[in-house]
Design a protein around this motif. Structure first.
Motif, mmCIF file in Angstrom:
data_model
loop_
_atom_site.group_PDB
_atom_site.id
_atom_site.type_symbol
_atom_site.label_atom_id
_atom_site.label_comp_id
_atom_site.label_asym_id
_atom_site.label_seq_id
_atom_site.Cartn_x
_atom_site.Cartn_y
_atom_site.Cartn_z
ATOM 1 N N TYR A 307 0.861 -1.188 0.000
ATOM 2 C CA TYR A 307 0.000 0.000 0.000
ATOM 3 C C TYR A 307 0.894 1.234 0.000
ATOM 4 N N ALA A 308 0.504 2.248 -0.778
ATOM 5 C CA ALA A 308 1.281 3.483 -0.832
ATOM 6 C C ALA A 308 0.349 4.681 -0.927
ATOM 7 N N PHE A 309 0.765 5.765 -0.308
ATOM 8 C CA PHE A 309 0.055 7.039 -0.407
ATOM 9 C C PHE A 309 1.051 8.113 -0.828
ATOM 10 N N GLN A 310 0.645 8.934 -1.806
ATOM 11 C CA GLN A 310 1.477 10.033 -2.278
ATOM 12 C C GLN A 310 0.657 11.323 -2.280
ATOM 13 N N ARG A 311 1.312 12.393 -1.884
ATOM 14 C CA ARG A 311 0.694 13.723 -1.914
ATOM 15 C C ARG A 311 1.656 14.660 -2.632
ATOM 16 N N ASN A 312 1.198 15.181 -3.759
ATOM 17 C CA ASN A 312 1.998 16.090 -4.566
ATOM 18 C C ASN A 312 1.354 17.471 -4.551
ATOM 19 N N HIS A 313 2.097 18.464 -4.066
ATOM 20 C CA HIS A 313 1.585 19.832 -3.978
ATOM 21 C C HIS A 313 2.464 20.724 -4.846
ATOM 22 N N ARG A 314 1.887 21.228 -5.938
ATOM 23 C CA ARG A 314 2.613 22.082 -6.881
ATOM 24 C C ARG A 314 2.023 23.485 -6.861
ATOM 25 N N ARG A 315 2.901 24.473 -6.684
ATOM 26 C CA ARG A 315 2.507 25.874 -6.764
ATOM 27 C C ARG A 315 3.426 26.594 -7.742
ATOM 28 N N GLU A 316 2.828 27.378 -8.633
ATOM 29 C CA GLU A 316 3.589 28.172 -9.598
ATOM 30 C C GLU A 316 3.229 29.641 -9.416
ATOM 31 N N PHE A 317 4.258 30.483 -9.396
ATOM 32 C CA PHE A 317 4.090 31.907 -9.143
ATOM 33 C C PHE A 317 4.518 32.693 -10.376
ATOM 34 N N ASP A 318 3.780 33.765 -10.668
ATOM 35 C CA ASP A 318 4.082 34.609 -11.817
ATOM 36 C C ASP A 318 4.132 36.064 -11.356
ATOM 37 N N PHE A 319 4.552 36.957 -12.271
ATOM 38 C CA PHE A 319 4.525 38.382 -11.969
ATOM 39 C C PHE A 319 3.075 38.826 -11.766
ATOM 40 N N ARG A 320 2.800 39.474 -10.635
ATOM 41 C CA ARG A 320 1.453 39.962 -10.368
ATOM 42 C C ARG A 320 1.550 41.335 -9.712
ATOM 43 N N ARG A 321 0.491 42.091 -9.873
ATOM 44 C CA ARG A 321 0.495 43.459 -9.366
ATOM 45 C C ARG A 321 0.167 43.488 -7.880
ATOM 46 N N GLY A 322 0.760 44.472 -7.174
ATOM 47 C CA GLY A 322 0.389 44.771 -5.795
ATOM 48 C C GLY A 322 0.544 43.599 -4.856
ATOM 49 N N ASP A 323 -0.466 43.419 -4.006
ATOM 50 C CA ASP A 323 -0.404 42.395 -2.964
ATOM 51 C C ASP A 323 -0.688 40.990 -3.491
ATOM 52 N N GLU A 325 1.335 39.445 -5.483
ATOM 53 C CA GLU A 325 2.620 38.840 -5.804
ATOM 54 C C GLU A 325 2.849 37.545 -5.032
ATOM 55 N N ALA A 326 2.338 37.484 -3.781
ATOM 56 C CA ALA A 326 2.566 36.300 -2.952
ATOM 57 C C ALA A 326 1.601 35.167 -3.265
ATOM 58 N N LEU A 327 0.572 35.426 -4.094
ATOM 59 C CA LEU A 327 -0.408 34.389 -4.426
ATOM 60 C C LEU A 327 0.089 33.539 -5.590
ATOM 61 N N PRO A 328 -0.023 32.221 -5.492
ATOM 62 C CA PRO A 328 0.346 31.388 -6.637
ATOM 63 C C PRO A 328 -0.649 31.558 -7.774
ATOM 64 N N ILE A 329 -0.163 31.438 -8.997
ATOM 65 C CA ILE A 329 -1.035 31.491 -10.163
ATOM 66 C C ILE A 329 -1.650 30.109 -10.421
ATOM 67 N N THR A 330 -0.940 29.074 -9.951
ATOM 68 C CA THR A 330 -1.413 27.685 -10.010
ATOM 69 C C THR A 330 -1.140 27.039 -8.663
ATOM 70 N N ASP A 331 -2.150 26.370 -8.110
ATOM 71 C CA ASP A 331 -2.018 25.732 -6.807
ATOM 72 C C ASP A 331 -2.765 24.404 -6.857
ATOM 73 N N LEU A 332 -2.020 23.318 -7.033
ATOM 74 C CA LEU A 332 -2.610 21.994 -7.255
ATOM 75 C C LEU A 332 -2.154 21.005 -6.196
ATOM 76 N N VAL A 333 -3.080 20.189 -5.720
ATOM 77 C CA VAL A 333 -2.759 19.105 -4.797
ATOM 78 C C VAL A 333 -3.301 17.803 -5.383
ATOM 79 N N LEU A 334 -2.419 16.844 -5.573
ATOM 80 C CA LEU A 334 -2.785 15.531 -6.104
ATOM 81 C C LEU A 334 -2.529 14.479 -5.030
ATOM 82 N N ASN A 335 -3.583 13.804 -4.594
ATOM 83 C CA ASN A 335 -3.488 12.709 -3.624
ATOM 84 C C ASN A 335 -3.697 11.382 -4.340
ATOM 85 N N THR A 336 -2.794 10.442 -4.094
ATOM 86 C CA THR A 336 -2.836 9.149 -4.778
ATOM 87 C C THR A 336 -2.735 8.013 -3.766
#
Length: 700
Positions: A307-323, A325-336
Motif C-alpha cells: 500500500y502506498a500514499f502520495q501527496r503532490n503539492h505544486r505551486r507556480e508563481f508569476d509576476f502579479r500586481r500589488g499584494d 505577488e505572494a499568491l500562486p497562479i497555479t495551486d494543485l494538490v494531487l493525492n494518490t
C-alpha cells in the motif's frame, strides 16, 4: 532555511559520531537461511543498470542528467535546471518512474515538471527500454525507470556515507548523508535514514548568466523493516521539496519583444550572479509513504502486498500586481492511493507463474484563492488492472509471457472565466468544462533470452502498452507559466496504444563488452504538442501557442554501447544512439525527437598506495543537428550540431572499513556556446557553459 540546515547538520553529526563503531556485533546463530533476492527487472526485459560506483560520478545531478550515461536515454530540458528522461524518443507520461517499487504519481504532464525524486536514495537505477505494461501497468509505453535503494540490514551494526558536491557553474552545493543499521536485541530488524540538501544560483552559459535559474532542494527519507524466515515487513517514508526559478526570458511583453528574442537567440537582458529566486518560480512538495508485506505461504507460493500514499503539492508563481505577488497562479494538490497484490507460484525449477492486481485512486484539486483561471480541472480517477505472467526457465534460455487488463474511470470538473468582447458592458462569463470518461485496454508481452555461447547472448521482447490522455492534454486552455507557453488541449483525444519490438545482442569477454539494441515501435493515437506558429496576448505577457494533436506514429532506432580494455590500466568506452520518428497519418516528421549522438571516453586506471581506484578520464560528445523536421513548422529551426569535451579524475583513500573518495570533473571543458534541440528554451537561450565539480564521498 535554518531548519533545513540544522536537520542536515544533525544527520552529518550522527554519521560522524557513529563511524568509529564496529560495523557488526558478534552474534551466534544456530541456523542461517539463504534467500534469493528479488530482482526488480525480469531477465527477458531489455534493460541497463547504473550501479553505485557509476552513480557516484554524477552526484548532485538531477535524475534526467544521471540517466544520460545509458545509451538510448536522452533528456528533455526546460532551461539548465529542469530535465526529464527520454527513452527512444518518448518522455513524460509514457515513462514510468518507480521510487522504491512505487510508481511516482505527480504533476508530470509538463515538460518543465521534473520527476519529484532524489537520485541520492538509489543504490542502483534500472532502465527498461521495452514496453512493460503487463508488469508495471499503463503508461509504460516508452519504458520504465526503477530506483532501488540499498537493502535494509538484518544484523546488528551501523554503516553509512556522506557525499558532498560543489560546482562552479551556479556555485552549487549539494550534501547528502545516509545511515543504516540493525539491532542486536532484535535480529532481522533494520533501519535507514537519509537526507539531501542542494542549493544553486544563476546558471551561466559560455557568455552570459541565465536570469532566475536558481534552485533549492531539501529531501529526506526513512525506512524500517523486519525479516523472519517466512515473512518480510517494510515501511518507508520520503519527502522531496524543491523551489526553482523559471527563466525570465521565457516571459515577454509583446509579440515584437518575443520575436526579437527568438531572432537574437539569447536574452536581451544581462544579469549578474545571485542565488535569489523570484517570480516566475515553482514550489513543489512530494510526500510518499509505503508499507509492504511479503509472506511465504509454503515452499512454492509467496504473497506480496503493498500500500502506498502520495501527496503532490505544486505551486507556480508569476509576476502579479500589488499584494497579489505572494499568491500562486497555479495551486494543485494531487493525492494518490495505490494497492498492489501479487501471488507467485513456483511449480518447479523451470516453471513460474505470477498473478497480480494493481489499483490506483487519485484526487486532484485546485486550491482556491489564486484569483486566476485554473490550467487543468479538478478530477477524480480510478484505475484497476489484473495481470498474469508466466515464466519458463531452462539452462540456456528463458521465456516470459504476460497478459493484462486495465480499466480507468476519469471524472473532471473545471471552470474558467471568459471575457466577452462583444458585450459593451465588459461582462465576464463563467464556463464549466470536463465530464466523465472511461478507458480500458488489454495488453500483452512476450520476451525471450537465449544464451548462444559463453560470450554471446540474444534477447528479444515484444510488448503492447497503452495510456489514457492526461487532464492537460484534454482540457488545458491557457498559460502554462512554468514553460512560458500558451497550451490548448483537445477534449476528444483518444487513448494511445503502443506496440514495441526490441532485440538485444550482447557480447561479453575479458577485454571486450558490447551490446546492440534495435527497436521499432508503432503508436496509434500518439499525442503531442505542435507549435501553432502564433502568439497569445495575456495580462502577464505574450506567449507562443502550442496545441495538443493526435496522429499515428512510428519510432525506430538503435543503441550501441561497448567497452574495450587495451591494457590493464587503459580502457575505452562508447555509447551511441539514433532515433527515427514519423507522423504516419500526415507523412511528416514529428517535433522534439532527439538527434543522433555519440559519447565516448578513454580512461587510465592507476594504483598508488595508500590510494586505490585512481583514474583519469577524457570524454567527448558529439550531437548532430536534427535535420528530420518540417521546415516552417516551428518558431526557430533546430540548432547546429555541437561537440563537448570533459575531463574527470578521482581516487580513494582507505583505512580499514573507512573510505574517502575524491572526484574532480570538468564538463564543457572549452566553454563552448551551444544549444540543444531538446531544450524547450533553445529559442532564446543557450545551454550551460563550463562547469567544474568537486565531489567527496566518505563511507564507513
Amino acid at each position: 532555511m535554518e531548519t533545513k540546515l540544522l536537520l542536515v547538520f544533525l544527520l552529518l553529526c550522527a554519521a560522524t559520531a557513529l563511524h568509529g563503531q564496529d560495523k557488526s556485533d558478534t552474534l551466534k546463530l544456530k541456523e542461517v537461511t539463504i534467500r534469493a533476492k528479488f530482482l526488480p527487472v525480469g531477465k527477458t526485459s531489455i534493460s541497463s543498470t547504473l550501479h553505485k560506483h557509476e552513480l557516484e560520478l554524477s552526484l548532485g545531478s538531477a535524475l534526467g542528467e544521471v540517466l544520460k550515461a545509458i545509451a538510448g536515454v536522452n533528456v528533455l530540458k526546460t532551461g539548465a535546471t529542469i530535465s526529464k528522461p527520454v527513452i527512444h524518443g518518448l518522455h513524460s507520461n509514457r515513462i514510468l518512474i518507480l521510487n522504491n517499487g512505487i510508481r511516482l504519481e505527480g504533476q508530470a504532464w509538463g515538460a518543465e515538471h521534473a520527476p519529484e525524486i532524489d537520485p541520492m536514495i538509489a543504490d542502483q537505477i534500472h532502465v527498461i527500454k521495452g514496453a512493460e505494461s503487463v508488469r508495471y501497468g499503463a503508461e509504460a509505453i516508452g519504458g520504465v525507470v526503477l530506483l532501488a535503494p540499498p537493502d535494509l540490514p538484518s544484523l546488528a551494526g551501523k554503516s553509512g556515507s556522506v557525499h558532498t558536491t560543489g560546482a562552479s557553474n551556479g556555485r552549487a552545493i549539494s550534501t547528502s548523508a545516509m545511515l543504516s543499521g540493525g539491532l542486536r536485541v532484535l535480529p532481522g530488524f533494520g533501519w535507514r535514514v537519509q537526507g539531501t540538501y542542494k542549493k544553486a544560483g544563476y546558471v551561466r552559459t559560455a557568455d552570459y548568466y541565465l536570469g532566475n535559474t536558481g534552485l533549492g532542494e531539501f529531501n529526506y527519507s526513512a525506512a524500517a523493516g523486519y525479516r523472519t524466515n517466512k515473512s518480510n515487513y517494510e515501511a518507508y517514508y520520503s519527502q522531496f521539496s524543491t523551489s526553482l526559478g523559471v527563466l525570465y526570458s521565457a516571459h515577454a511583453g509583446t509579440v515584437e519583444d518575443i520575436a526579437a528574442r527568438i531572432a537574437a537567440g539569447r536574452p536581451a537582458e544581462d544579469y549578474g550572479f545571485t542565488a535569489q529566486i523570484t517570480a516566475p518560480r515553482q514550489r513543489i512538495f512530494h510526500h510518499l509513504f509505503k508499507f509492504k508485506v511479503h509472506y511465504d505461504l509454503n515452499d512454492q507460493e509467496s504473497l506480496n502486498m503493498v500500500y502506498a500514499f502520495q501527496r503532490n503539492h505544486r505551486r507556480e508563481f508569476d509576476f502579479r500586481r500589488g499584494d497579489r505577488e505572494a499568491l500562486p497562479i497555479t495551486d494543485l494538490v494531487l493525492n494518490t492511493h495505490s494497492f498492489d497484490l501479487d501471488l507467485t507460484r513456483q511449480c518447479d525449477s523451470s516453471f513460474k507463474r505470477t498473478y497480480g492486481f494493481n489499483g490506483i485512486i487519485q484526487v486532484n484539486n485546485n486550491i482556491p484563492g489564486t484569483l486566476a483561471n485554473t490550467f487543468i480541472p479538478n478530477y477524480d480517477s480510478f484505475t484497476g488492472g489484473l495481470f498474469l505472467i508466466q515464466k519458463w526457465i531452462q539452462k540456456s534460455w528463458e521465456l516470459e509471457a504476460g497478459l493484462r487488463y486495465d480499466f480507468k474511470l476519469f471524472d473532471a470538473a473545471g471552470f474558467r472565466y471568459l471575457y466577452n468582447s462583444a458585450d459593451t458592458s465588459g461582462g465576464i462569463t463563467e464556463e464549466y468544462y470536463g465530464g466523465e470518461s472511461r478507458f480500458h485496454n488489454v495488453t500483452g508481452s512476450i520476451g525471450l533470452r537465449y544464451k548462444i555461447s559463453e560470450n554471446w547472448q540474444l534477447a528479444g521482447n515484444l510488448g503492447m502498452a497503452w495510456r489514457a490522455p492526461t487532464a492537460s492534454e484534454l482540457f488545458s486552455n491557457g498559460l502554462h507559466h512554468g514553460a512560458g507557453l500558451y497550451e490548448i488541449g483537445d477534449p476528444d483525444l483518444k487513448s494511445e496504444q503502443g506496440y514495441k519490438w526490441i532485440s538485444s545482442l550482447k557480447y561479453l569477454s575479458g577485454q571486450l563488452t558490447a551490446e546492440l539494441d534495435v527497436y521499432a515501435q508503432y503508436l496509434n493515437n500518439y499525442i503531442y504538442t505542435q507549435p501553432g506558429l502564433s502568439y497569445k496576448q495575456t495580462v502577464s505577457g505574450t506567449y507562443p501557442v502550442f496545441r495538443y494533436q493526435q496522429t499515428n506514429a512510428s519510432f525506430a532506432g538503435a543503441d550501441f554501447s561497448a567497452g574495450y580494455r587495451f591494457l590493464p590500466a587503459l580502457s575505452y568506452r562508447v555509447n551511441a544512439s539514433i532515433v527515427r520518428a514519423r507522423d504516419l497519418s500526415n507523412r511528416k516528421f514529428l517535433p522534439y525527437i532527439p538527434s543522433d549522438r555519440i559519447d565516448h571516453s578513454i580512461r587510465l586506471d592507476l594504483n598508488f598506495k595508500p590510494l586505490t581506484a585512481t583514474y583519469f578520464q577524457l570524454g567527448h560528445s558529439y550531437v548532430c543537428r536534427q535535420t528530420r523536421y518540417e521546415p516552417e513548422s516551428d518558431y526557430a529551426a533546430p540548432p547546429p550540431a555541437y561537440q563537448l569535451f570533459s575531463l574527470m579524475a578521482g581516487t580513494t583513500y582507505s583505512v580499514g572499513h573507512q573510505q574517502l573518495g575524491m572526484n574532480l570533473s570538468v564538463d564543457n571543458l572549452f566553454n563552448r556556446s551551444y544549444k540543444d534541440y531538446m531544450n524547450r528554451y533553445r529559442y532564446y537561450a543557450h545551454d550551460m557553459g563550463r562547469n567544474i565539480s568537486f565531489r567527496l564521498a566518505y563511507k564507513f
